[in-house]
Design a protein around this motif. Structure first.
Motif, short mmCIF file in Angstrom:
data_model
loop_
_atom_site.label_atom_id
_atom_site.label_comp_id
_atom_site.label_asym_id
_atom_site.label_seq_id
_atom_site.Cartn_x
_atom_site.Cartn_y
_atom_site.Cartn_z
N HIS A 190 -3.17 3.49 -2.38
CA HIS A 190 -3.12 2.83 -3.59
C HIS A 190 -2.29 1.54 -3.40
O HIS A 190 -1.84 1.38 -2.54
N SER B 86 -11.36 0.72 -2.44
CA SER B 86 -12.39 1.61 -2.77
C SER B 86 -13.65 0.97 -2.81
O SER B 86 -14.61 1.03 -2.59
N PHE C 221 0.82 -1.29 0.03
CA PHE C 221 -0.02 -0.08 0.05
C PHE C 221 0.59 1.17 0.07
O PHE C 221 1.83 1.38 0.68
N VAL D 234 -7.41 6.87 0.60
CA VAL D 234 -7.78 5.41 0.35
C VAL D 234 -6.32 5.23 -0.14
O VAL D 234 -5.96 5.63 -1.29
N ASP E 252 -6.30 2.82 -6.42
CA ASP E 252 -6.79 2.44 -5.16
C ASP E 252 -8.18 1.65 -5.41
O ASP E 252 -9.20 1.77 -4.60
#
Ligand code: GAP
Length: 599
Positions: free
Chosen positions: A452, A379, A270, A450, A375
């Motif tokens: 990626h 999401s 992430f 959020v 993302d």
């Protein structure tokens, strides 16, 4: 199409895999089950070593990756959110004669004369079929062979003596509409979902349908918040998982390469969205050129993180014995990318069954995909669960007020546009998408986003097969009388070799040699996988270990017992599988020496 030499090589590899206990067909005593494979004693060790090397390099040797072990069956809504329920399908075609199923993109193009029929009649029965049929026959073959196939087709429709109707013929070039095995027409391509279904609970009803996971990745996204909370990690960081995955592949093929049950090793790494990186560091670092970009830096954007992981993975493959020239780095073209992916690099291995390019070079088949997935996944789970997947980033919160109003506006707008694009593609109605994208842009200015993700996703079974193919070698070795004979040897890197060392007493009928050999075996056993063998001539025993890919052999002989002088007492010969050289080594140095070679 594989040429004769490569298919002969694959046959030898498949046969060695069975003979030496690497890979067996699942349920073989019942005739086997297509697309399922079992690993025998050596195969089980090989897989274990592969997974151990991956886990060590991905988690234990890093500060920024933690592990997860999730269940195979998860809440079915996960697969709706990930898109697997609606889009995880391959186009398939069926043979109209045999019902055999093929993946539409794997049908080899055929040329010849196609015969078409509008239907058939059986006067005696007073029956008729108006189903159209067509069959392709090679040029020069009489029409009777086409008619034979057509009559078979109409017999399957209940006509005992079909008279074919409306025959016409036409030359056809490079068509993928016909079964390459019998020339019969194939059905139109239609999608086929690859997820294996099951029911959870005693009632086989629609609401109890669940799926065996088709990838391990989704559990990582679903558990993202829990792991973040307990691991004290901050973005950028990763979660790694390995485990079984299942896909109801239409055409399992090439030995274990495309199986229905297999294991994956996946990392979801992430990272901050580029807008957050720019807000904090004033710039986003981009790749300076090809190759490894070095130690991770806080101002890296997604492209350099992506390149970093491609290069890390290539280094991993080299570290377990796949030479760089056996690997291909394939950048997917824009029209090949999944809709959420910004870039994907497939790492290919040149399997013997790979296609060849115009220069005759093997083009390679996928071992691993390294995808920059934006993302999208988090999401999706956020939208489907109504629970936020956003993280709070203190550095971003602190940096934002220090930006000029123009910069704030620019970054906010870029982020809003990206979120709007995702929300619109995900099917949110216009007004709602606008509102949510605006909220996301406002959240960014307060330090929320959020994350990626960069995803290196590898297959254990494909890697095991690549390692066996790469290790397979035929060369010459001296027999017990020094005469050269051909040998089959698996030249595994010591790190992944199923057995690390074989221990041999020179003679089985000398109790002192046997006792000493067993002492050496017991000395080594706690440190590495050891195979003890006292049966047969020493040359035969070496050959057996060469085929198993054991890199080292230790022989206990009369020198070891001190019979040739005190200076050689408690020394053994250490044989190198590849060089076939032997060196004299003290027993008390063996553990250190061998451990250094297999680490
Ligand atoms: N989460 C992303 C993902 O699953 P994928 O390219 O579909 O991506 C990743 O799969 C890896 O899993 C592949 O590169 C391959 O090594 C392995 N894999 C996929 N399908 C497989 C199959 N049917 N048999 C064996 N390995 C497979």
């Amino acid at each position: 199409m594989a040429d004769q030499k490569t298919s002969e090589l694959m046959e030898k590899i498949v046969s060695l895999s069975k003979r030496r206990g690497f890979i067996f067909q699942s349920s073989e005593v019942y005739g086997g089950l297509n697309g399922f494979w079992d690993y025998g004693p050596l195969g089980a060790e090989l897989k274990r070593n592969i997974k151990e090397c991956w886990w060590r390099s991905m988690t234990r040797l890093r500060d920024d990756v933690v592990g997860l072990e999730a269940t195979i069956i998860m809440h079915p809504r996960i697969w709706e959110a990930s898109g697997h329920t609606s889009t995880f399908s391959d186009l398939m075609v069926d043979c109209l004669l045999t019902k055999k199923r093929f993946r539409a993109d794997q049908v080899e193009p055929q040329s010849g004369i196609a015969y078409f029929y509008t239907g058939a009649r059986d006067q005696a029965q007073g029956k008729e079929s108006k189903d159209a049929f067509s069959v392709l026959v090679p040029r020069g073959k009489p029409p009777e062979s086409a008619r034979k196939a057509a009559r078979q087709f109409y017999e399957q429709r209940g006509l005992q003596n079909p008279e074919l109707q409306g025959e016409r013929s036409e030359a056809v070039e490079q068509s993928i509409r016909y079964n390459p095995e019998n020339g019969s027409l194939l059905t139109e391509p239609r999608p086929f979902n690859l997820m294996l279904k099951t029911y959870v609970g005693p009632v086989e009803s629609a609401e109890n349908i669940s799926y065996l996971r088709p990838e391990t990745a989704q559990a990582i996204f679903a558990q993202f918040k829990n792991v973040l909370e307990v691991s004290r990690q901050k973005v950028p960081f990763g979660i790694a998982q390995m485990g079984k995955a299942f896909r109801n592949e239409i055409n399992p093929r090439n030995f274990t390469f495309r199986s229905r049950e297999f294991e994956q090793m996946e990392l979801e790494f992430f990272i901050r969205p580029d807008e957050a990186v720019e807000a904090i560091y004033g710039k986003v670092s981009q790749p300076a050129g090809p190759g490894h970009p070095g130690e991770p830096q806080p101002d890296w954007g997604w492209q350099i993180w992506h390149q970093y992981w491609v290069e890390e993975r290539l280094r991993f493959y080299e570290s377990i014995g796949l030479p760089r020239q056996s690997l291909v780095e394939y950048w997917q073209k824009p029209d090949e990318l999944a809709h959420y992916a910004r870039a994907t690099v497939d790492i290919l291995y040149k399997f013997p069954f790979s296609k060849r390019d115009e220069q005759g070079e093997l083009t390679g088949e996928e071992l691993e995909g390294v995808a920059a997935r934006s993302d999208f996944d988090l999401s999706q789970h956020q939208r489907f669960t109504g629970k936020t997947m956003a993280v709070f980033d203190e550095e971003l919160k602190a940096a934002w007020p220090k930006l000029s109003p123009e910069k704030q506006l620019e970054l906010s707008e870029r982020y809003r546009q990206a979120r709007l694009k995702y929300l619109t593609k995900a099917g949110e109605p216009g007004e709602k998408a606008e509102k949510l994208a605006q909220q996301d842009a406002e959240a960014l200015s307060k330090g929320y986003y959020v994350p990626h993700v960069i995803e290196p996703s590898a297959g254990v079974d494909r890697l095991a097969l690549a390692l066996i193919c790469n290790a397979y070698c035929e060369d010459q070795a001296p027999d017990d009388k020094g005469k050269l004979e051909s040998r089959v040897v698996l030249k595994f890197h010591p790190r992944i070799a199923p057995l690390k060392v074989a221990v041999f007493p020179l003679l089985k009928n000398k109790p002192e040699l046997v006792q000493k050999a067993k002492e050496v075996r017991d000395l080594l056993r706690p440190h590495l996988s050891v195979f003890y063998d006292e049966a047969g001539a020493i040359g035969r025993r070496y050959r057996r270990q060469d085929e198993a890919g054991t890199p080292f052999g230790v022989t206990i002989d009369f020198e070891t017992l001190g019979e040739q002088g005190p200076e050689l007492k408690d020394t053994v010969t250490l044989r190198d599988r590849d060089a076939m050289t032997q060196q004299r080594v003290r027993i008390n140095e063996l553990v250190g020496l061998l451990s250094s070679k297999i680490r």
